[in-house]
Design a protein around this motif. Structure first.
Motif, PDB file in Angstrom:
ATOM      1  N   THR A  83       3.545  24.436  96.676  1.00 47.98           N
ATOM      2  CA  THR A  83       3.896  23.193  96.001  1.00 47.98           C
ATOM      3  C   THR A  83       3.598  23.266  94.508  1.00 47.98           C
ATOM      4  OG1 THR A  83       1.725  22.254  96.517  1.00 47.98           O
ATOM      5  CG2 THR A  83       3.515  21.819  98.075  1.00 47.98           C
ATOM      6  N   CYS A  84       4.179  22.310  93.788  1.00 46.01           N
ATOM      7  CA  CYS A  84       4.123  22.280  92.330  1.00 46.01           C
ATOM      8  C   CYS A  84       2.676  22.285  91.818  1.00 46.01           C
ATOM      9  CB  CYS A  84       4.852  21.040  91.833  1.00 46.01           C
ATOM     10  SG  CYS A  84       4.852  20.849  90.042  1.00 46.01           S
TER      11      CYS A  84
ATOM     12  N   ILE B 288      12.234  27.926  83.002  1.00 45.50           N
ATOM     13  CA  ILE B 288      12.318  29.383  82.908  1.00 45.50           C
ATOM     14  C   ILE B 288      12.098  30.020  84.279  1.00 45.50           C
ATOM     15  CG2 ILE B 288      11.689  29.518  80.479  1.00 45.50           C
ATOM     16  CD1 ILE B 288       8.855  30.270  81.324  1.00 45.50           C
ATOM     17  N   GLY B 289      12.278  29.229  85.333  1.00 40.71           N
ATOM     18  CA  GLY B 289      12.169  29.748  86.682  1.00 40.71           C
ATOM     19  C   GLY B 289      10.805  29.481  87.285  1.00 40.71           C
ATOM     20  N   CYS B 290      10.799  28.944  88.498  1.00 40.85           N
ATOM     21  CA  CYS B 290       9.538  28.586  89.152  1.00 40.85           C
ATOM     22  C   CYS B 290       9.043  29.733  90.018  1.00 40.85           C
ATOM     23  CB  CYS B 290       9.740  27.330  90.008  1.00 40.85           C
ATOM     24  SG  CYS B 290       8.254  26.819  90.893  1.00 40.85           S
TER      25      CYS B 290
ATOM     26  N   LYS C 173      10.168  24.464  93.128  1.00 33.94           N
ATOM     27  CA  LYS C 173      11.475  23.859  92.911  1.00 33.94           C
ATOM     28  C   LYS C 173      12.321  24.042  94.171  1.00 33.94           C
ATOM     29  CE  LYS C 173      13.845  24.413  89.175  1.00 33.94           C
ATOM     30  NZ  LYS C 173      14.543  24.904  87.967  1.00 33.94           N
ATOM     31  N   ASN C 174      12.930  22.969  94.611  1.00 37.97           N
ATOM     32  CA  ASN C 174      13.847  23.068  95.745  1.00 37.97           C
ATOM     33  C   ASN C 174      15.216  23.497  95.226  1.00 37.97           C
ATOM     34  OD1 ASN C 174      11.755  22.131  97.381  1.00 37.97           O
ATOM     35  ND2 ASN C 174      12.366  19.997  97.069  1.00 37.97           N
ATOM     36  N   SER C 175      15.241  24.651  94.594  1.00 34.04           N
ATOM     37  CA  SER C 175      16.465  25.154  93.993  1.00 34.04           C
ATOM     38  C   SER C 175      17.437  25.573  95.096  1.00 34.04           C
ATOM     39  CB  SER C 175      16.163  26.303  93.034  1.00 34.04           C
ATOM     40  OG  SER C 175      15.322  27.262  93.643  1.00 34.04           O
TER      41      SER C 175
ATOM     42  N   GLY D 113      22.392  29.748  90.609  1.00 39.27           N
ATOM     43  CA  GLY D 113      23.052  29.224  89.431  1.00 39.27           C
ATOM     44  C   GLY D 113      22.140  28.394  88.552  1.00 39.27           C
ATOM     45  N   GLY D 114      22.655  27.276  88.070  1.00 39.64           N
ATOM     46  CA  GLY D 114      21.904  26.432  87.149  1.00 39.64           C
ATOM     47  C   GLY D 114      20.637  25.848  87.719  1.00 39.64           C
ATOM     48  N   SER D 115      20.508  25.805  89.042  1.00 41.37           N
ATOM     49  CA  SER D 115      19.288  25.245  89.637  1.00 41.37           C
ATOM     50  C   SER D 115      18.059  26.085  89.329  1.00 41.37           C
ATOM     51  CB  SER D 115      19.451  25.092  91.154  1.00 41.37           C
ATOM     52  OG  SER D 115      19.391  26.339  91.812  1.00 41.37           O
ATOM     53  N   LEU D 116      18.260  27.334  88.925  1.00 43.11           N
ATOM     54  CA  LEU D 116      17.124  28.197  88.594  1.00 43.11           C
ATOM     55  C   LEU D 116      16.409  27.722  87.336  1.00 43.11           C
ATOM     56  CD1 LEU D 116      18.668  31.734  89.243  1.00 43.11           C
ATOM     57  CD2 LEU D 116      17.274  30.360  90.808  1.00 43.11           C
TER      58      LEU D 116
END
Length: 825
Positions: free
Chosen positions: A217-218, A226-228, A233-235, A97-100
């Protein structure tokens, strides 16, 4: 697409039945699915979008052009763009969902911002929060742990080379504003507590990963929104959904829900389509149906509200609150352009780091700052390098496409035919002159706007009525502060192009199916259960009764975690009461209010809700015909007990004491009889929360006696007897007494708000208490604020309800007068 033909096609086939069905995989649905699966429930989650493992997010022009959600046009991407009167909105479609596409910020709603405003003329400003920060704090803790909340490590190399973060800190210090590094759901280290570094492999969390693809990692690439593609991201797909799948949840992507309805025997039916062919344009896959005992709606503010509005005919008890309390959480996007320091370019480099690293908080009048107005947050923004990408000493070694330009192009294409949303020239001007460069920075504002918008259907499509005018003071304040930040940084200030039309872009839509203390105030209760429809829950942003203020994702997830706890308690109580897998009986034994026999839909038939409903427990149509009127109210008490102690006064203060609380719905099925009989006995239903002994446990059988005579004329007792089973499977009885004695007026409050309790071994009746083993003893109290809320929960059902309520009040006051009257004259 409706469910007409498709539903008829499957009527004679076996229909799948599950215990818990979750719609949507955002911050509400994912948390609910995990909690239910972890508890051993049979869980199916339906997500309309696709999975996006690391490396799958669109970057090329061709990919970005198809990264939008519009199945009729053959588009099944993750950006779902809505255009309404007064605002436009971008939300997400995909597993997680929105976590993306959110910016990773995990801020708690400020304690003072949980308000219960009264309606203002025209509906503006009304914001009834039936929950408090204290209610959510333990659930905030749980979500933060699961999502790996950690602030940006600005004090460490190479993260200290993040110009935009330092610029925000400098500006805040100059202006006397509070600036923090908010917790982010981002992995900077390979494991919790490890040293942060760029591009490290992320250690497995113990429940695997639903994608089966390694994460790193980041790398500070600014691509969060726009998506990792690194999985840093710990989506929700990497956390809650992976854990849910590990515990057996059946997660189905490309499954879009179309309609829902209650089943006559309890539970719900949901119609959906499976987008099996993602290359098909205007495909019409067959409509299928699935049944469930519990239905959790987590399709997002728009998706959940749209489903309820479309299915409203099947839910006649849904009240006028459906569609109300809509807001954009005060979202405002602006830009700082061409920053200079002593006539030299000041690099802000918005594309380095995660999208957001800092947060400046503007206080609220509710914080005790007179004249401050409504509170807000201002955060730095970021974006991938789509103009002149600056390659620093930590060469990432990757040629980033000009992804955001294509995103904006596609965005404007969708609005090209809408006269008031044709933004092509404005956005072209903003991009074409190189404004977004190394010396520029987007600023993101959000805050407590007025939740006075309304979502509704227009020609079968979702529409929204909302205006920035009622929140103008908030937006003016945020814009002026942003302008001051620009001045400090030597930058030019620019509103986003839509602001000139008094429009906003929100990525935080809230409301539409808001929680409330009763059906006149909300669609669902404080735990997300829909009034009148037991087992139907709202887990997402639609349940928010007003703006959160800061980024709402954490609050939505905490609400869902709290909701899941209550849902599992319901399921446990039903199972313990002999409920079958195919029915969801009300814990009070009542038919669900809001069904065919109860058009007003007031109440949810739940013993656990903050509003017990007007059905009055186990009353049926014959009771009403016989002229009986029920009365109910809720009560919550908290305190301490000591195990091994038998004296409540000692147990309240002993060193080894443990918290104990209960929340009860007390129902007198016949008010006249309740007043007339000497025992004045009513049913007590709800839960007992015994810390260290199983936590919150449902009351299996309970009674309440009001003002029972006991000994001298100046003595009255209130008695509570609650049977429950603790976490170890041991039967327990909470036996409690309030003693009302003759005395001065100052005794009225302590006497009626202090309960001396003993926990007994076994389920003990009144006649067996003298010989029962006392397991623990202590004292519970009701807080003044809880008592004030309790007074708003009194409800009646049946003829002459107001008269019966007044009769009860006279009885209650009369008994107090017998005790205290001589000292009041």
């Amino acid at each position: 697409m409706g469910h007409g033909t498709g539903h008829r096609d499957i009527e004679h086939r076996d229909i799948e039945h599950v215990d818990t069905l979750v719609v949507g995989s955002g911050f509400g649905g994912s948390v609910a699915a995990y909690r239910a699966a972890q508890a051993g429930r049979q869980v199916v989650l339906l997500e309309r979008g696709q999975p996006y493992p690391p490396g799958a997010f669109p970057r090329s022009p061709a990919q970005m052009g198809r990264a939008f959600w519009d199945p009729d046009a053959g588009l099944y991407g993750m950006f779902d763009v809505w255009s309404f009167k007064g605002c436009d909105s971008v939300v997400s479609s995909g597993l997680g969902g929105g976590s993306l596409i959110y910016a990773n910020v995990l801020l708690r709603k400020d304690e003072n911002w949980f308000v219960h405003d009264r309606p203002l003329p025209g509906g503006g400003g009304y914001e009834p929060w039936p929950i408090s920060r204290a209610d959510l704090d333990p659930h905030y803790d749980a979500v933060e742990k699961m999502l790996g909340a950690t602030p940006y490590p600005l004090d460490r190399v190479p993260y200290d080379d993040t110009p935009k973060a330092h610029a925000m800190q400098d500006a805040a210090a100059e202006l006397g504003l509070q600036c923090t590094l908010p917790p982010l759901a981002v992995s900077f280290a390979s494991q919790a507590g490890g040293a942060p570094a760029l591009g490290l492999p992320i250690a497995d969390a113990g429940y695997g990963n639903i994608h089966g693809v390694p994460r790193r990692t980041c790398r500070l690439c600014g691509e969060c929104d726009i998506g990792c593609n690194d999985g840093a991201k710990n989506s929700l797909d990497h956390t809650y959904l992976s854990a849910a799948a590990h515990h057996g949840a059946d997660i189905r992507t490309s499954h879009e829900v179309k309609a829902l309805r209650p089943r006559p025997g309890g539970g719900y039916e949901v119609d959906y389509v499976h987008h099996a062919d993602l290359t098909a344009k205007k495909s019409r896959p067959p409509v299928r149906t699935i049944r469930c005992d519990r239905l959790v709606l987590g399709a997002g503010t728009y998706g959940t509200t749209f489903l309820l509005l479309k299915s409203r005919a099947a839910f006649p008890g849904l009240g006028d609150a459906l569609g109300t309390r809509f807001s954009g959480n005060g979202d405002l996007l602006t830009f700082l352009l061409r920053a200079r320091d002593r006539n030299r370019v000041r690099p802000l480099n918005a594309s380095r780091g995660p999208v957001i690293t800092t947060a400046i908080r503007l206080p609220d009048e509710l914080d005790g700052v007179p004249g401050a107005g409504r509170g807000a947050y201002i955060q730095d923004g970021g974006y991938p390098g789509f103009t002149d990408w600056i390659v620093d000493g930590f060469d990432i070694g990757r040629d980033f496409e000009r992804a955001v330009k294509f995103l904006w192009d596609r965005f404007t294409d969708l609005f090209r035919d809408a006269p008031d949303t044709n933004l092509s020239k404005e956005i072209s001007d903003l991009i074409g002159d190189g404004a977004l460069t190394v010396s520029s920075l987007p600023l993101l504002g959000m805050g407590r706007d007025a939740a006075d918008g309304r979502l509704h259907l227009r020609d079968g499509r979702l529409a929204a009525d909302w205006s920035a005018e009622t929140s103008e003071e908030l937006f003016v304040r945020v814009r002026k502060t942003m302008q001051r930040i620009a001045d400090v940084l030597g930058a030019e200030y620019a509103d986003n192009p839509m602001w000139f039309r008094k429009r906003i872009i929100t990525v935080h839509p809230l409301g539409g199916a808001p929680m409330g203390a009763h059906p006149g105030e909300g669609v669902c209760d404080a735990f997300g259960e829909v009034f009148g429809f037991p087992g139907l829950y709202i887990a997402d942003g639609a349940a928010m009764p007003g703006p959160v203020g800061p980024n709402p994702s954490l609050t939505i997830a905490a609400h869902a975690d709290r909701m899941a706890t209550r849902m599992l308690e319901h399921a446990s109580a039903q199972r313990g009461a002999g409920g079958s897998a195919d029915t969801v009986p009300s814990l009070t034994g009542a038919e669900p209010a809001g069904g065919a026999g109860s058009p007003d839909g007031a109440g949810n038939g739940s013993a656990y809700g903050s509003f017990s409903g007007r059905h009055g427990g186990s009353r049926g149509p014959s009771d009403v015909a016989a002229g009986r009127t029920s009365l109910s109210f809720t009560e919550e008490m908290k305190g301490f007990v000591t195990y091994g102690e038998t004296d409540p006064r000692i147990g309240e203060l002993a060193d080894g004491r443990l918290p104990l609380s209960f929340r009860l719905t007390i129902t007198a099925d016949d008010t006249d009889r309740f007043i007339a009989e000497p025992a004045h006995e009513a049913r007590a239903e709800g839960w007992v929360d015994a810390t260290g002994h199983g936590g919150r446990r449902p009351v299996e059988q309970g009674t309440f006696n009001l003002f029972v005579e006991d000994g001298p004329d100046d003595r009255r007792l209130m008695r509570y007897r609650l049977h429950y089973t603790d976490g170890g499977g041991r039967r327990r009885t909470l036996s409690g007494t309030k003693t009302v004695l003759h005395g001065p007026p100052t005794r009225i409050w302590p006497d009626t708000s202090t309960l001396y309790v003993r926990l007994l071994d076994g389920h003990v009746g009144a006649d067996g208490e003298d010989g029962a083993e006392v397991v623990a003893a202590g004292v519970l109290n009701i807080r003044l604020t809880d008592f004030a809320r309790q007074l708003t929960t009194f409800r009646t059902s049946g003829p002459d309800g107001l008269e019966k309520l007044l009769s009860f009040g006279r009885f209650f006051a009369g008994e107090l007068w017998e005790v205290y009257g001589p000292d009041l004259v």
